[in-house]
Each structure stands twice: as C-alpha cells, then as structure tokens.
Design a protein around this motif. Structure first.
Motif, PDB file in Angstrom:
ATOM      1  N   ARG A  40      -8.597 -25.450  -0.577  1.00 37.54           N
ATOM      2  CA  ARG A  40      -9.619 -24.881  -1.473  1.00 37.54           C
ATOM      3  C   ARG A  40      -9.002 -23.861  -2.414  1.00 37.54           C
ATOM      4  O   ARG A  40      -9.363 -23.776  -3.582  1.00 37.54           O
ATOM      5  N   CYS A  41      -8.145 -23.021  -1.874  1.00 39.86           N
ATOM      6  CA  CYS A  41      -7.433 -21.996  -2.645  1.00 39.86           C
ATOM      7  C   CYS A  41      -5.949 -22.188  -2.362  1.00 39.86           C
ATOM      8  O   CYS A  41      -5.425 -21.637  -1.397  1.00 39.86           O
ATOM      9  N   PRO A  42      -5.270 -22.989  -3.156  1.00 37.36           N
ATOM     10  CA  PRO A  42      -3.858 -23.274  -2.889  1.00 37.36           C
ATOM     11  C   PRO A  42      -3.028 -21.994  -2.793  1.00 37.36           C
ATOM     12  O   PRO A  42      -3.333 -20.991  -3.451  1.00 37.36           O
ATOM     13  N   PRO A  43      -1.974 -22.022  -1.965  1.00 38.33           N
ATOM     14  CA  PRO A  43      -1.122 -20.831  -1.792  1.00 38.33           C
ATOM     15  C   PRO A  43      -0.612 -20.252  -3.111  1.00 38.33           C
ATOM     16  O   PRO A  43      -0.446 -19.043  -3.232  1.00 38.33           O
ATOM     17  N   GLU A  44      -0.406 -21.099  -4.098  1.00 39.52           N
ATOM     18  CA  GLU A  44       0.088 -20.619  -5.394  1.00 39.52           C
ATOM     19  C   GLU A  44      -0.865 -19.606  -6.011  1.00 39.52           C
ATOM     20  O   GLU A  44      -0.441 -18.683  -6.713  1.00 39.52           O
ATOM     21  N   GLN A  45      -2.170 -19.754  -5.768  1.00 39.64           N
ATOM     22  CA  GLN A  45      -3.134 -18.803  -6.322  1.00 39.64           C
ATOM     23  C   GLN A  45      -2.954 -17.431  -5.675  1.00 39.64           C
ATOM     24  O   GLN A  45      -3.005 -16.405  -6.361  1.00 39.64           O
ATOM     25  N   GLY A  46      -2.748 -17.395  -4.367  1.00 36.55           N
ATOM     26  CA  GLY A  46      -2.488 -16.131  -3.690  1.00 36.55           C
ATOM     27  C   GLY A  46      -1.189 -15.506  -4.160  1.00 36.55           C
ATOM     28  O   GLY A  46      -1.097 -14.285  -4.339  1.00 36.55           O
ATOM     29  N   GLU A  47      -0.170 -16.348  -4.377  1.00 36.29           N
ATOM     30  CA  GLU A  47       1.121 -15.846  -4.846  1.00 36.29           C
ATOM     31  C   GLU A  47       1.006 -15.253  -6.250  1.00 36.29           C
ATOM     32  O   GLU A  47       1.601 -14.216  -6.544  1.00 36.29           O
ATOM     33  N   GLN A  48       0.225 -15.911  -7.120  1.00 31.57           N
ATOM     34  CA  GLN A  48       0.024 -15.388  -8.470  1.00 31.57           C
ATOM     35  C   GLN A  48      -0.675 -14.035  -8.427  1.00 31.57           C
ATOM     36  O   GLN A  48      -0.279 -13.092  -9.125  1.00 31.57           O
ATOM     37  N   PHE A  49      -1.716 -13.932  -7.598  1.00 38.28           N
ATOM     38  CA  PHE A  49      -2.454 -12.683  -7.463  1.00 38.28           C
ATOM     39  C   PHE A  49      -1.519 -11.586  -6.954  1.00 38.28           C
ATOM     40  O   PHE A  49      -1.481 -10.471  -7.497  1.00 38.28           O
ATOM     41  N   PHE A  50      -0.742 -11.894  -5.917  1.00 39.73           N
ATOM     42  CA  PHE A  50       0.212 -10.948  -5.341  1.00 39.73           C
ATOM     43  C   PHE A  50       1.219 -10.491  -6.394  1.00 39.73           C
ATOM     44  O   PHE A  50       1.495  -9.296  -6.536  1.00 39.73           O
ATOM     45  N   ALA A  51       1.767 -11.430  -7.169  1.00 40.18           N
ATOM     46  CA  ALA A  51       2.747 -11.087  -8.207  1.00 40.18           C
ATOM     47  C   ALA A  51       2.125 -10.173  -9.267  1.00 40.18           C
ATOM     48  O   ALA A  51       2.758  -9.216  -9.719  1.00 40.18           O
ATOM     49  N   HIS A  52       0.879 -10.439  -9.653  1.00 36.42           N
ATOM     50  CA  HIS A  52       0.202  -9.583 -10.629  1.00 36.42           C
ATOM     51  C   HIS A  52       0.022  -8.166 -10.075  1.00 36.42           C
ATOM     52  O   HIS A  52       0.186  -7.185 -10.799  1.00 36.42           O
ATOM     53  N   LEU A  53      -0.332  -8.067  -8.799  1.00 38.09           N
ATOM     54  CA  LEU A  53      -0.492  -6.747  -8.181  1.00 38.09           C
ATOM     55  C   LEU A  53       0.829  -5.979  -8.214  1.00 38.09           C
ATOM     56  O   LEU A  53       0.858  -4.786  -8.555  1.00 38.09           O
ATOM     57  N   LEU A  54       1.915  -6.649  -7.862  1.00 41.18           N
ATOM     58  CA  LEU A  54       3.223  -5.993  -7.860  1.00 41.18           C
ATOM     59  C   LEU A  54       3.616  -5.539  -9.268  1.00 41.18           C
ATOM     60  O   LEU A  54       4.120  -4.436  -9.455  1.00 41.18           O
ATOM     61  N   ARG A  55       3.372  -6.404 -10.252  1.00 40.67           N
ATOM     62  CA  ARG A  55       3.682  -6.032 -11.635  1.00 40.67           C
ATOM     63  C   ARG A  55       2.877  -4.825 -12.094  1.00 40.67           C
ATOM     64  O   ARG A  55       3.331  -4.039 -12.912  1.00 40.67           O
ATOM     65  N   ALA A  56       1.659  -4.688 -11.565  1.00 39.90           N
ATOM     66  CA  ALA A  56       0.794  -3.560 -11.926  1.00 39.90           C
ATOM     67  C   ALA A  56       1.148  -2.307 -11.128  1.00 39.90           C
ATOM     68  O   ALA A  56       0.533  -1.260 -11.316  1.00 39.90           O
ATOM     69  N   GLY A  57       2.124  -2.412 -10.194  1.00 44.32           N
ATOM     70  CA  GLY A  57       2.539  -1.265  -9.412  1.00 44.32           C
ATOM     71  C   GLY A  57       1.632  -0.961  -8.235  1.00 44.32           C
ATOM     72  O   GLY A  57       1.678   0.137  -7.677  1.00 44.32           O
ATOM     73  N   VAL A  58       0.814  -1.917  -7.837  1.00 43.53           N
ATOM     74  CA  VAL A  58      -0.098  -1.725  -6.706  1.00 43.53           C
ATOM     75  C   VAL A  58       0.655  -1.938  -5.397  1.00 43.53           C
ATOM     76  O   VAL A  58       1.360  -2.934  -5.251  1.00 43.53           O
ATOM     77  N   PRO A  59       0.526  -1.011  -4.435  1.00 37.71           N
ATOM     78  CA  PRO A  59       1.115  -1.269  -3.117  1.00 37.71           C
ATOM     79  C   PRO A  59       0.464  -2.523  -2.538  1.00 37.71           C
ATOM     80  O   PRO A  59      -0.759  -2.563  -2.361  1.00 37.71           O
ATOM     81  N   ALA A  60       1.250  -3.546  -2.303  1.00 37.51           N
ATOM     82  CA  ALA A  60       0.687  -4.821  -1.871  1.00 37.51           C
ATOM     83  C   ALA A  60       1.609  -5.496  -0.873  1.00 37.51           C
ATOM     84  O   ALA A  60       2.810  -5.259  -0.844  1.00 37.51           O
ATOM     85  N   GLU A  61       0.998  -6.325  -0.075  1.00 37.49           N
ATOM     86  CA  GLU A  61       1.723  -7.121   0.914  1.00 37.49           C
ATOM     87  C   GLU A  61       1.017  -8.465   1.003  1.00 37.49           C
ATOM     88  O   GLU A  61      -0.210  -8.534   0.912  1.00 37.49           O
ATOM     89  N   MET A  62       1.798  -9.514   1.178  1.00 32.00           N
ATOM     90  CA  MET A  62       1.234 -10.852   1.335  1.00 32.00           C
ATOM     91  C   MET A  62       1.715 -11.440   2.649  1.00 32.00           C
ATOM     92  O   MET A  62       2.890 -11.342   2.977  1.00 32.00           O
ATOM     93  N   VAL A  63       0.788 -12.021   3.394  1.00 33.13           N
ATOM     94  CA  VAL A  63       1.120 -12.683   4.650  1.00 33.13           C
ATOM     95  C   VAL A  63       0.598 -14.106   4.563  1.00 33.13           C
ATOM     96  O   VAL A  63      -0.577 -14.331   4.287  1.00 33.13           O
ATOM     97  N   ARG A  64       1.509 -15.076   4.794  1.00 31.68           N
ATOM     98  CA  ARG A  64       1.133 -16.485   4.760  1.00 31.68           C
ATOM     99  C   ARG A  64       1.217 -17.068   6.154  1.00 31.68           C
ATOM    100  O   ARG A  64       2.164 -16.821   6.891  1.00 31.68           O
ATOM    101  N   PHE A  65       0.214 -17.855   6.500  1.00 28.96           N
ATOM    102  CA  PHE A  65       0.145 -18.479   7.820  1.00 28.96           C
ATOM    103  C   PHE A  65       0.434 -19.974   7.690  1.00 28.96           C
ATOM    104  O   PHE A  65      -0.295 -20.693   7.003  1.00 28.96           O
ATOM    105  N   PRO A  66       1.501 -20.451   8.366  1.00 32.05           N
ATOM    106  CA  PRO A  66       1.848 -21.876   8.277  1.00 32.05           C
ATOM    107  C   PRO A  66       0.826 -22.751   8.998  1.00 32.05           C
ATOM    108  O   PRO A  66       0.227 -22.339   9.988  1.00 32.05           O
ATOM    109  N   ASP A  67       0.626 -23.931   8.470  1.00 35.00           N
ATOM    110  CA  ASP A  67      -0.218 -24.961   9.096  1.00 35.00           C
ATOM    111  C   ASP A  67      -1.658 -24.527   9.325  1.00 35.00           C
ATOM    112  O   ASP A  67      -2.319 -25.027  10.235  1.00 35.00           O
ATOM    113  N   GLU A  68      -2.167 -23.606   8.531  1.00 32.48           N
ATOM    114  CA  GLU A  68      -3.561 -23.189   8.651  1.00 32.48           C
ATOM    115  C   GLU A  68      -4.288 -23.517   7.360  1.00 32.48           C
ATOM    116  O   GLU A  68      -3.692 -23.581   6.295  1.00 32.48           O
ATOM    117  N   GLY A  69      -5.595 -23.701   7.471  1.00 39.78           N
ATOM    118  CA  GLY A  69      -6.429 -24.019   6.325  1.00 39.78           C
ATOM    119  C   GLY A  69      -7.277 -22.835   5.894  1.00 39.78           C
ATOM    120  O   GLY A  69      -7.063 -21.689   6.294  1.00 39.78           O
TER     121      GLY A  69
END
Length: 133
Positions: A40-69
């Motif tokens: 429904r929300c491909p991982p690339e969308q989360g990665e794009q959001f995370f990258a935008h946060l980092l570029r904006a200087g926001v303290p951010a962390e991303m955690v990806r879970f394998p084999d989960e929907g």
C-alpha cells in the motif's frame, strides 16, 4: 488517508496529500517505521520522507521490518510486533524523557544465521543521533 476523490481525480490529489510535500516544515523529531513488503505504501515512499526530514535537519530515524506488510502492528509476526513496540518505547524515552524498558539481549550473527536480516533494520541520521538531539 481519505482524499474525498478517486484516482480519476488525477495524481495532483495524491501529490497534495503526500507527507513528502510538507516534510520541509516538520521540526519535531520523527521516527519512520516501515515494512519492506508493504504494497500500500511502498518502502521507497518512507525512504523519500526520511531523506526529506534529514535534508531539513530534523532529528530522524528510520526502521524497516523485513517480510512484513502494511498491517505490522496488528497482524505482523509476533517477534516484529514486539520489536516495533520496544523501538517506539525507546524512541519516546529518548525524546520525551520517559524511561524505556531494558533492552533484550542482541542476537549474535551465528544465532541469526546468514542471509537477509530477520529483524528490523535501523537507519539513523548519523553521529548526531547518538547525542540525543
């Protein structure tokens, strides 16, 4: 996300509702949790959001879970549901000053086996994240 319009309304409707569009205005430390098999929300969308946060200087962390929907918190594997919950508690502990529960022992490489990760993959904003900013 309720958009009040169908896809026939054009891609502009979806672009206007995208979190990426407003990421540059976010200042709150943000934890992005994503499942690798979320169709429904491909991982690339989360990665794009995370990258935008980092570029904006926001303290951010991303955690990806394998084999989960998309339904990780409700119907994911019990191991990942517990790990997700512990990650959220730990994040709140760091950013809200709430004490998190003790960490479970780390799995050794031999216990985990070879190949793809079986647990969440954590990506942080680099050395600054260790300072608890």
């Amino acid at each position: 996300m309720f958009l009040a319009q169908a896809l026939a309304g054009g891609p502009e409707v979806y672009a206007a509702a995208s979190p990426v569009r407003t990421a540059s205005r976010i200042t709150t430390p943000t934890l992005v949790l994503h499942s690798d098999a979320d169709w429904r929300c491909p991982p690339e969308q989360g990665e794009q959001f995370f990258a935008h946060l980092l570029r904006a200087g926001v303290p951010a962390e991303m955690v990806r879970f394998p084999d989960e929907g998309h339904e990780l918190s409700r119907s994911g594997t019990p191991k990942h549901r517990v790990e997700r919950f512990e990650i959220v508690l730990e994040w709140h502990g760091r950013h809200l000053g709430v004490e998190a529960p003790a960490e479970p022992p780390e799995e050794t490489a031999a216990e985990a086996g070879a190949g793809a990760p079986t647990g969440p993959v954590r990506v942080t904003d680099g050395p600054a994240s260790a300072s608890g900013r």
